[in-house]
Enzyme design. Sequence first.
Site, short mmCIF file in Angstrom:
data_model
loop_
_atom_site.label_atom_id
_atom_site.label_comp_id
_atom_site.label_asym_id
_atom_site.label_seq_id
_atom_site.Cartn_x
_atom_site.Cartn_y
_atom_site.Cartn_z
N ALA A 146 0.84 -1.19 0.00
CA ALA A 146 0.00 0.00 0.00
C ALA A 146 0.88 1.25 0.00
O ALA A 146 1.83 1.34 0.77
CB ALA A 146 -0.90 -0.02 1.23
N CYS B 211 -2.02 -8.92 6.59
CA CYS B 211 -1.70 -7.56 7.06
C CYS B 211 -1.76 -7.50 8.60
O CYS B 211 -2.76 -7.88 9.20
CB CYS B 211 -2.66 -6.56 6.45
N LYS C 271 -2.98 -14.29 0.42
CA LYS C 271 -1.64 -13.92 0.88
C LYS C 271 -1.68 -13.95 2.39
O LYS C 271 -2.52 -13.29 3.01
CB LYS C 271 -1.26 -12.55 0.34
N ASN D 135 7.48 -15.35 0.14
CA ASN D 135 7.67 -13.90 0.25
C ASN D 135 8.45 -13.59 1.52
O ASN D 135 8.30 -14.27 2.53
CB ASN D 135 6.28 -13.23 0.25
N GLY E 134 8.69 -7.58 -2.33
CA GLY E 134 8.10 -6.27 -2.09
C GLY E 134 9.17 -5.22 -1.96
O GLY E 134 9.58 -4.59 -2.96
C1 LIG Z 1 4.74 -0.21 2.95
C2 LIG Z 1 4.18 -1.60 2.87
C3 LIG Z 1 2.87 -1.79 2.47
C4 LIG Z 1 2.33 -3.07 2.39
N1 LIG Z 1 1.04 -3.23 1.95
C5 LIG Z 1 0.54 -4.49 1.79
C6 LIG Z 1 -0.76 -4.70 1.22
O1 LIG Z 1 -1.47 -3.75 0.84
N2 LIG Z 1 -1.18 -5.99 1.10
C7 LIG Z 1 -0.42 -7.06 1.48
O2 LIG Z 1 -0.85 -8.20 1.35
N3 LIG Z 1 0.81 -6.88 2.00
C8 LIG Z 1 1.31 -5.64 2.14
N4 LIG Z 1 2.58 -5.47 2.61
C9 LIG Z 1 3.42 -6.66 2.89
C10 LIG Z 1 4.25 -7.03 1.65
O3 LIG Z 1 3.42 -7.42 0.58
C11 LIG Z 1 5.24 -8.16 1.95
O4 LIG Z 1 4.51 -9.28 2.40
C12 LIG Z 1 6.26 -7.79 3.02
O5 LIG Z 1 6.78 -6.50 2.78
C13 LIG Z 1 7.40 -8.81 3.08
O6 LIG Z 1 8.02 -8.94 1.82
P1 LIG Z 1 9.38 -8.17 1.43
O7 LIG Z 1 10.43 -8.54 2.46
O8 LIG Z 1 9.70 -8.68 0.05
O9 LIG Z 1 9.07 -6.70 1.46
C14 LIG Z 1 3.13 -4.20 2.73
C15 LIG Z 1 4.45 -4.00 3.13
C16 LIG Z 1 4.99 -2.73 3.20
C17 LIG Z 1 6.44 -2.56 3.62
#
Ligand SMILES: Cc1cc2nc3c(=O)[nH]c(=O)nc-3n(C[C@H](O)[C@H](O)[C@H](O)COP(=O)(O)O)c2cc1C
Length: 339
Positions: free
Chosen positions: A30, A112, A151, A212, A236
């Site tokens: 987000a 989340c 997710k 992930n 992400g």
């Molecule tokens: C700023 C931010 C916003 C996120 N928004 C969402 C979201 O809208 N939906 C979701 O399923 N996960 C959301 N996540 C989680 C990410 O999709 C992901 O699961 C998490 O960051 C771990 O993966 P990474 O280490 O590759 O970032 C968000 C993470 C961050 C840092």
Amino acid sequence: MPVAEFLSRPMAVACDAQTLRNRVALAPMAGMTDVPFRTLAWRFGAGHMVSEMVTSKPELWDTGKSRARRVLIPHVQPQAVQIAGNDPSVMAESARRLVDDGVEWVDINFGCPAKKVCRKAAGSALLADIDQISRIVAAVASAVDVPVSVKTRIGLTLDDNAGTQAAVAAQEAGAQLIVMHGRSRACRFKGHACPERLHQARSRLRVPLLANGDIVDLASAEHTLRRSGADGVMLGRGAMGQPWIFAKLLGHSLPSAEDRLDLIREHLDAMHAFYGEEAGVRIARKHMQAYLQRWGAPELIADFMALSNAQQQHAWLFARRQQMLQRAAYVFTQGKVAA
Ligand SMILES: Cc1cc2nc3c(=O)[nH]c(=O)nc-3n(C[C@H](O)[C@H](O)[C@H](O)COP(=O)(O)O)c2cc1C
């Protein structure tokens, strides 16, 4: 098999009805993975992308923010939108409305940890109620004839296996792809992701599983795949400031430093155009911060943050071009920044 070759293989989902062009997905984030960013990620090869989370209540969709999160990008296929909520019939109705609007894939958020989401017993709070996860997925999957994915996280804490239970329940209720973040709800974003904790889910699933958490380059993708046994990866934060990472993970060549600067300029333009100047300038600050960090030029961030309109942001980037190219020649070749 080399990891890039494995990740480049198409992935069939939904009984072969949909095939993702490869096994590297962009995670929903987000405020970050919006239309301008996803457009770049797709260009560099992301095989699957999920919109930023949207509330499942259609009566709350009539805001600029919600509308922006539901915009579809031309020539991207499939287009997935993520919903969060806890009422099966409301979730089913919102999925139906999204599909009527052209959405080709519905993702459900059971991961989340944010208070405003969990207070409403949605997101990762549902890991405490696996039966409700089943009811939600069953309602959504029977309401639409597009793939439904979920997710989630590995558990409520590191000591339970609610993530595996949620994944299996979601599969039995009709989910066709599972994404699992290797942290627990209690960990939020702290500590390291534990890809080995996905192994149990993988062994009990028929549908594909994407791993992930903490994937930022080929080495971390390989580590995650080996430990988890997952069918692909979703990243992400590792894509922030480097949408070309998808090319890297797929074994394709990377853009030159000059081309990257042109892409950043294009990204700035796209944000200003998509959001309008005021919001576009604000959102551009977050992305430019990430680009400058990756570029090995964090000392320039404060300077950019002080700019207050689109024209200044463009002029700033133009004026720093030579300086950034010189920095790139140093940091990229010295391996100080992931090239
Ligand atoms: C700023 C931010 C916003 C996120 N928004 C969402 C979201 O809208 N939906 C979701 O399923 N996960 C959301 N996540 C989680 C990410 O999709 C992901 O699961 C998490 O960051 C771990 O993966 P990474 O280490 O590759 O970032 C968000 C993470 C961050 C840092």
